[in-house]
Structure formats: structure tokens, C-alpha cells
Design an enzyme around this catalytic site. Structure first.
Site, PDB file in Angstrom:
ATOM      1  N   SER A 118       5.553   6.539  11.983  1.00 33.56           N
ATOM      2  CA  SER A 118       4.369   5.909  11.187  1.00 33.56           C
ATOM      3  C   SER A 118       3.240   6.716  10.936  1.00 33.56           C
ATOM      4  O   SER A 118       3.596   8.086  11.067  1.00 33.56           O
ATOM      5  CB  SER A 118       3.571   5.191  12.622  1.00 33.56           C
ATOM      6  OG  SER A 118       3.025   5.797  13.424  1.00 33.56           O
ATOM      7  N   CYS A 119       2.481   6.515  10.354  1.00 31.03           N
ATOM      8  CA  CYS A 119       1.182   7.453   9.706  1.00 31.03           C
ATOM      9  C   CYS A 119       0.724   8.109  10.840  1.00 31.03           C
ATOM     10  O   CYS A 119       0.385   9.300  10.803  1.00 31.03           O
ATOM     11  CB  CYS A 119       0.320   6.617   8.806  1.00 31.03           C
ATOM     12  SG  CYS A 119      -0.516   5.184   9.897  1.00 31.03           S
TER      13      CYS A 119
ATOM     14  N   ARG B  38       0.923  -1.248  -0.036  1.00 30.10           N
ATOM     15  CA  ARG B  38       0.149   0.005   0.036  1.00 30.10           C
ATOM     16  C   ARG B  38       0.735   1.107   0.007  1.00 30.10           C
ATOM     17  O   ARG B  38       0.746   2.304  -0.616  1.00 30.10           O
ATOM     18  CB  ARG B  38      -1.066  -0.027   1.283  1.00 30.10           C
ATOM     19  CG  ARG B  38      -2.006  -1.265   1.203  1.00 30.10           C
ATOM     20  CD  ARG B  38      -2.663  -1.457   0.161  1.00 30.10           C
ATOM     21  NE  ARG B  38      -3.487  -0.290  -0.317  1.00 30.10           N
ATOM     22  CZ  ARG B  38      -4.019   0.251  -1.446  1.00 30.10           C
ATOM     23  NH1 ARG B  38      -3.479  -0.662  -2.490  1.00 30.10           N
ATOM     24  NH2 ARG B  38      -4.655   1.171  -1.869  1.00 30.10           N
TER      25      ARG B  38
ATOM     26  N   THR C 190      -5.020  -2.932   8.126  1.00 27.25           N
ATOM     27  CA  THR C 190      -3.868  -2.885   7.214  1.00 27.25           C
ATOM     28  C   THR C 190      -3.397  -4.409   6.989  1.00 27.25           C
ATOM     29  O   THR C 190      -4.100  -5.409   7.312  1.00 27.25           O
ATOM     30  CB  THR C 190      -2.387  -2.396   8.120  1.00 27.25           C
ATOM     31  OG1 THR C 190      -2.301  -3.185   8.952  1.00 27.25           O
ATOM     32  CG2 THR C 190      -2.793  -0.855   8.126  1.00 27.25           C
TER      33      THR C 190
ATOM     34  N   THR D 234       0.067   0.975  19.530  1.00 23.26           N
ATOM     35  CA  THR D 234       0.642   1.783  18.495  1.00 23.26           C
ATOM     36  C   THR D 234       1.972   2.227  18.731  1.00 23.26           C
ATOM     37  O   THR D 234       2.382   2.241  19.957  1.00 23.26           O
ATOM     38  CB  THR D 234      -0.344   3.088  18.169  1.00 23.26           C
ATOM     39  OG1 THR D 234       0.371   3.953  17.441  1.00 23.26           O
ATOM     40  CG2 THR D 234      -0.733   3.616  19.304  1.00 23.26           C
TER      41      THR D 234
END
Ligand code: 3PG
Ligand code: MG
Length: 758
Positions: free
Chosen positions: A152-153, A10, A183, A214
Site C-alpha cells: 500500500s502507499c 486515482r 479515498t 491499515t
């Protein structure tokens, strides 16, 4: 900038598409590594997507000649991309300047070193202390680190907002939950997963809300260390395919009004953070390039200094945008060749030569005494750091190549014998403390075969334990690797110096072709020859392998840049002496505008007196304003005379100046006094002769005590200075002294402000 992408899921795909669409960014996408993709599926993979809606007006063609390449064209800009499908990344020859590591599999520096690419951006939080940068958060801390992460995003989304709030209101504490789309690391149906710590991560992403951890808390600390310990967060994975939402509660030190915050953020006009006033849902943020979208309608003022906010982000697309923003920043910093930012590819700690075939160009053009012994090994010694650094990595093979003198190829081999580099073999081998094998056939197919034979033979010997007494090894090296070779004089090939000729034809040159096959890494250490546009200096092509400049080049360039791009307002005095006048005089015109004073002495003065052309030329140099000529000294009618005479002025009746005199030395001291940096190239007398080295010695002694920055350029001057310091009883502080291994090269660098040729 040449770009590669490792991993084509992705993030890899989003990066690829955004790089393709951004036609203003001066890049070439050169290679991708996608282990599950074949070239005939590439068009389908890029043109269709279940998540993002984007411009499909690009064409893809598989290359006719090499089916591992495809050409992709968007708005007239085309990229020729090599598709690798390789699990073992150390086997990939990326041949790019910048790599996005988007496979998710390599999350530390050690692993990423295997890529052997100068700049690697990891598109995930890392597991070691590899530096982390987020554009517009801490990107200005980037300091040419070779491998780094873009977090990370979630971190990328939350950090710009946290930074803004902390700067204006000082955060006391904050906690967040990111409601995160699924994901590819998750499972469609319940699947046992031994790698997962939590029982929840192996559960089906359909119909489930799955609490998860996270990595954002620790990554926030890496980019905003001032918030360490104040921010805590977790994730809930939800059954949507993209776009996520951070639910954040912040308590500040100061009164923080949510309306005021929104108004002020709007005024920033930021490209990454914005306020959304409409009442929208996750789909509406699909394929946004904003990493941080504040959902104004849902903001709640909890207290005077406490509020709750929701932040939208596209965990694929806008995260990729931010990674690209970071790569653009690095491009501007490292790759744009404006004069103040010339980038040399130096060897650094991350470069690995392991298992490589390394071709090293050195300048071992050293002087020999009458008995055929090397009289000054400074140029060899200066390269040892680099060569030992390379050897330490255990390359497969190291080939050392140099020129020696200026052989005349019209003459017989016998007459040129003194220029054979075999005369260097013992010294090199002694200094490296390693066996070095001589390749007498130079840069030729014969040599390639010879190397192949030696290596095959050695391989065979290693397979069969052959008794060394019965059959001694041809190449008696206890360690199988690395093998070290020395090539015959590069100037024994016409093509070496012919290379600078416009008509040089690469197709017909054996030397050119073989030179590009001798190694898969080329290291240039030959500073002394950097002003020669010769084949071995600049004829190694980028696509033959990696190209580096070594430590010696780095230290020479750093020192000389004090005279060019890093000069500030410093005044420069250049002292030119020595014998090679024809080499130096023509450079004076180009040199003068770059310096404040020029002093000409030594052999140049005899030339001024006795050579009408040189006299005329020197008189064009605006004498006594900027340029000064030595005008007294010692000499005689020849060097064979055993005494010396006092000489004055330029009417010296068939005598020659062999040393500088007292009134010229005083004039020179005055000039030294008036300038900040002294660049000295060429001795002021015949220093090999005890009668005539007083002037140069006094000058050197004066310079070393002056506290001025002193840069010595040139083979003979370097030997003289090194010897003087070695023998002297004085304790000089040498911090301000730099001795260059190249004379002509250093003058050339000052004039051009850089290495190489355009
Ligand atoms: C030097 O001695 O200046 C360098 O090795 C270059 O040699 P060249 O002047 O013969 O090109
Ligand atoms: Mg020279």
C-alpha cells in the site's frame, strides 16, 4: 515493453500520467480498462485534476479508424491506447507484457490470472500470499514472479525508513498512526455499508476524523520479515483529498540520535527518501515523487534510543512513482535484450490455456523404417509433457502442426504421399491417449471452415441428445473439449519455406493469413526446426494472440546455454560426424571460435578424401591445432560387402570409412580428457549396420562414464544414444547427459547464442 493499466481511478490515472511524462522509459502504453469512462471523456479526464498540478502539454486524438483507440502524444513520443470498458477481465485481450492492476478489485493471484498477462503488478496490499515487493526495500528479491503486489502507499512510505533504522540501530518495536487523506472507498455522506466491519467506515468524510485500520502492518511483514511482530499501526482518515502523514514512534536497540539520522539520510542522496527542514503543511507535498519525506522540525528525541518522527507522502502520486520504479526494474531484468539476458516467454504455472484455441508447432520429423513404421518416436515423446499440460487446462481446441521430411513440391502428390503427416496420426493419438482428427487441407481457408463445421456440429449435438446409434457423432469425443487436430505437413505449402525469402509477401499468402487465425495462443515446441526461418516457426504475429515456448524448448535452451551465455570458463569439445555433411561443414567456420576443440569423424572423412571442395574447406580449419580428423578405422568398398577392412590414413584406394578405428578413438579420448563439456553431433560410423557401430558405442560408453557434461545433438545421434542406453546392461548415471531433439538446430543455437532470427 508494452504496458496496460486495469482500473483508471486515482492510482491508474497517476500511473498513466507519470508513464506518459517519463519519455526515457522505453515503453508503450497500449491499453487501459476503465469501466466508467468513455472515449470522448478521456481528454477531459486526463487534462483536468482537482488534486495534482502537472504538465498539460500533451495532445489526445481519438483514432479515426477504430474509435476504441486514442493517440496521446507528449514531447514527440506517442502512444496508441486501446480503451476497454469491461467488467469481466477474462474477456480482455490485453496483448501487453506488463499490467498494472489498479482497480482495487483483484487482490490475489487467482483473480489476476484471469488477465492472462505475463507480468501483473497489483497496486494494493493482497489478501493471499502473493509476493510483495517495494522498490529500494526488497525489490532485489524479485525472481521473475509473474504476479506480485507493491503493497500500500503507507507501507511504501514507511518501509524505506524502517529498513534504514533497523539496519543501523536495530528496531525493538515501533508503532505508528497514519493520518490519511480520504479515498474513493469512503462516503461523502453517511451511507449504510454492509461490507464494512466497522460502523465508522460508512460515515461521511466531511467534517469527520475517522479511525480506521491499515493493511500496512501485515504488508510490512511481507517486505521486511525481520520486523514481524515489532510494528503496529492504525489509520485516521481525515477530510483532505490527498497527501498523508505517518506519526511514528520507534524504540531501538542502540543509541539513536535524531540529528545524526537526518544527516546520514541526507548523504544517501536517495530518490525516494529525503529530509524536509522547512516547516510545511500537507498541500506542499502534493504531487511529490518522494515516497518518504522526513519532517525534521517535528522530530522529538524521546529517550536515548527512542524517537518520534512524522513522515509525509503523496498517497497517490509518490506511491505510483514507486510502482513504476518497480516496473522499470523488471523491465531491465526481463526485457532488455542484452546478450546475457535473453528472455524467452516460457510456459509457467501461471499461464492458463482454459477456453483457448491453441496452435502448437511441433517437430515430428521422425524416421520411418522400411515397413513404414516410426522407428524412433523420441521427438513425439519429448513434447508430451507440454501438450498434456495444455490439455489439462481444458482449452477449446488444440491444433498440432509439424513438417515431415523435405517434400518436393514440383513432384506429384502421389510421390510426396510418404511425407503426409497422416502417417503420424496413430502414434500421436496413442501417446496422448486421445482422439486426434486429421486436417488434410493443411493451413488453408478450407481447414478453417472444416473446423468451424465440426465445432458447430458438435455444438448442435450437445444441444439435442441425438441417439448415437441412429446418428453417430461425427466426432466421437465424450468430452466436448478440448478437440485435438493434426494438420497436414506444413511443407506441403510453398509459403512455409518461402517465408525466409526477402520477397515473401504476407498480403498474398493464404498460409500466412490462416496461420494467424488458427489459434489465439501459439506454442512453439519445435526445437528441431528452430534454425529454419519458416512461416510456421516465426510467422505467428504477436497481435494474433499469445506466444509461448514450451517445456521442451526450455530444457533445450537451458542445456545449450551452458555452451553459450552460461559457459563460464568451461572448455568445449565438439565431435561432428554423421552423414548430412553439406548441412554441417559450412557451420564449422562460425562454430570454431566458440569452442576449444573440434573432432571430425564418420562420413565426413570420406567426403574429405573424395570431394575436392570439402577437402579444401576442411584444410582451412587449422588442422591439428584445434581441429582433428579421424585417421583410421574400418570400412570397405561398399556397405554391401559382408566383411570389414582395416583402413589407415587418407589414401584408402576406393574404400570408404564406415567406423572409427582405435588410434583415432584414443586421440578422441585425450581430447575429451582436456575439455569440460562434450557436444556430440552425428555418429562416427554407420551405426545401423552391426559391423560398424563399435566405435560409436565405445565412444558413448566412455562419455557416459567420464563424468563430463555431455550434450548430444541430432536426430540420428539421439536415436542411437537412446537405443544404446535402453539396451545396455550398464547402470549409467545420466545426470550429466542431455539429448537434444535437434541436430542442425543445436549447432545453430551454439553459433548464435539464441533462438530465432534478427
Ligand atoms: C531436422 O530433422 O533436423 C529438423 O526437423 C529440421 O528439418 P530440416 O533439416 O529438413 O529442415
Ligand atoms: Mg537435421
Amino acid at each position: 515493453m508494452k504496458i496496460g493499466i486495469n482500473g483508471f481511478g486515482r492510482i491508474g490515472k497517476s500511473l498513466f500520467l507519470q508513464l506518459l511524462f517519463d519519455t526515457s522509459f522505453d515503453i508503450e502504453i497500449c491499453a487501459i480498462n476503465a469501466i466508467h469512462l468513455t472515449i470522448n471523456k478521456i481528454e477531459n479526464y486526463l487534462k483536468y485534476d482537482s488534486t495534482h498540478n502537472y504538465d498539460k502539454n500533451f495532445t489526445i486524438n481519438i483514432d479515426n479508424e477504430d474509435k476504441s483507440y486514442f493517440n496521446i502524444v507528449y514531447k514527440n513520443k506517442s502512444h496508441k491506447v486501446k480503451l476497454f470498458s469491461e467488467r469481466d477481465i477474462s474477456k480482455i485481450n490485453w496483448n501487453v507484457d506488463f499490467l498494472f492492476e489498479a482497480s482495487g478489485a483483484f487482490l490475489n493471484t487467482n483473480d489476476c490470472l484471469k488477465h492472462n498477462v505475463k507480468n501483473v503488478l497489483i497496486t494494493a496490499p493482497v489478501k493471499d500470499n502473493t509476493p510483495t515487493f517495494i522498490f529500494d526495500v526488497n525489490h532485489t528479491n524479485y525472481n521473475s514472479q509473474s504476479i506480485f503486489s507493491c503493497a500500500s502507499c503507507t507501507t511504501t512510505s514507511i518501509s524505506p525508513f524502517l529498513k534504514y533504522i533497523d539496519t543501523h540501530y536495530t528496531i525493538n518495536n515501533a508503532s505508528f498512526t497514519t493520518i490519511h487523506s480520504s479515498t474513493s472507498s469512503q462516503y461523502i455522506l453517511d451511507t449504510p455499508n454492509i461490507h464494512s466491519k466497522s460502523g465508522r467506515s460508512s460515515r461521511s468524510i466531511f467534517n469527520n476524523l475517522i479511525p480506521a485500520t491499515t493493511g500496512a502492518s501485515s504488508a510490512i511483514k511481507a517486505v521486511l520479515p525481520q520486523l514481524d511482530g515489532k510494528i503496529h499501526g492504525m489509520a485516521i482518515r481525515v477530510p483532505t483529498n490527498n497527501v498523508s502523514l505517518i506519526d511514528l514512534v520507534i524504540e531501538c536497540d542502540k543509541y539513536c540520535n535524531i540529528n545524526e539520522i537526518c544527516e546520514n539520510i541526507k548523504r544517501l542522496n536517495s530518490k525516494i527518501m529525503r529530509i524536509e527542514e522547512a516547516e510545511l503543511v500537507s498541500c506542499d507535498f502534493q504531487t511529490t515523487t518522494f515516497s518518504t519525506i522526513i519532517d525534521k522540525p517535528s522530530m522529538i528525541q524521546l529517550d536515548k534510543n527512542k524517537f518520534k518522527v512524522l513522515i509525509w507522502y503523496d498517497n497517490e502520486w509518490s506511491y505510483s512513482t514507486q510502482c513504476i520504479n518497480m516496473s522499470k526494474y523488471i523491465y531491465e531484468k526481463n526485457f532488455l535484450n542484452n546478450n546475457n539476458n535473453i528472455k524467452y516467454n516460457f510456459i509457467n504455472d501461471y499461464v492458463s490455456f482454459k477456453n483457448k484455441n491453441v496452435l502448437i508447432r511441433v517437430d515430428y520429423n521422425v524416421p520411418f523404417d522400411k515397413n513404414g513404421n516410426i522407428s524412433d518416436n523420441f521427438r513425439i515423446v519429448s513434447t508430451l509433457n507440454s501438450i498434456n499440460r495444455i490439455l489439462k487446462d481444458m482449452p477449446k481446441r488444440v491444433i498440432i502442426a509439424t513438417h515431415l521430411g523435405r517434400p518436393n513440391l514440383k513432384k506429384s502428390m502421389k510421390e510426396n504421399e510418404k511425407y503426409s503427416t497422416k502417417h503420424l496420426l496413430n502414434e500421436i493419438s496413442k501417446l496422448l491417449n486421445k482422439e486426434v482428427r486429421f486436417l488434410e487441407n493443411g493451413v488453408s481457408y478450407k481447414t478453417l471452415n472444416e473446423i468451424k463445421d465440426i465445432e458447430n456440429q458438435d455444438y448442435l449435438y450437445s444441444l439435442y441428445e441425438i441417439d448415437e446409434h441412429v446418428s453417430p457423432r461425427l466426432f466421437n469425443n465424450n468430452n466436448k473439449y478440448p478437440k485435438i487436430y493434426l494438420l497436414e505437413n506444413l511443407r506441403f505449402h510453398n509459403d512455409e519455406t518461402d517465408f525466409e525469402n526477402n520477397y515473401f509477401n504476407k498480403e498474398n499468402s493464404e498460409m500466412y493469413k490462416v496461420w494467424n487465425k488458427l489459434g489465439n495462443v501459439f506454442v512453439n515446441c519445435a526445437f528441431g526446426c528452430s534454425h529454419r526461418n519458416h512461416l510456421s516457426m516465426y510467422g505467428y504475429e504477436y497481435n494474433s494472440g499469445f506466444i509461448y515456448y514450451d517445456y521442451l524448448m526450455e530444457s533445450e535452451i537451458k542445456a545449450l546455454e551452458e555452451l553459450t551465455i552460461n559457459r563460464e570458463n568451461k572448455r568445449i569439445l565438439t565431435i561432428l560426424g554423421g552423414a548430412k555433411i553439406d548441412d554441417k561443414l559450412p557451420l564449422c567456420n562460425a562454430l570454431l571460435p566458440k569452442i576449444n576443440n573440434l573432432f571430425l569423424g564418420g562420413g565426413i572423412i570420406n567426403s574429405y578424401i573424395y570431394n575436392q571442395n570439402h577437402k579444401e574447406f576442411i584444410e582451412t580449419l587449422d588442422l591439428n591445432k584445434k581441429t582433428f580428423l579421424m585417421n583410421d578405422g574400418y570400412g570397405n568398398s561398399s556397405l554391401n560387402e559382408i566383411s570389414k577392412k582395416n583402413l589407415n590414413g587418407y589414401n584408402i584406394e576406393n574404400n570408404y570409412y564406415y567406423d572409427i578405428g582405435s588410434s583415432s578413438i584414443v586421440q578422441l579420448y585425450n581430447l575429451i580428457h582436456k575439455n569440460d563439456i562434450i557436444f556430440w553431433n552425428g555418429t562416427l560410423g554407420v551405426v545401423e549396420n552391426e559391423l560398424y557401430n563399435n566405435g560409436s558405442k565405445s565412444l558413448l560408453n566412455y562419455l557416459l562414464k567420464s563424468g563430463k557434461r555431455v550434450i548430444i545433438g541430432g536426430g540420428d545421434s539421439a536415436s542411437f544414444v537412446n537405443n544404446y542406453i535402453k539396451k545396455s546392461n550398464e547402470k549409467y548415471n545420466l545426470d550429466n547427459l542431455h539429448i537434444c531433439t535437434g541436430g542442425g538446430a543445436s549447432i545453430d543455437f551454439i553459433i548464435k547464442g539464441k533462438l530465432g532470427f534478427d
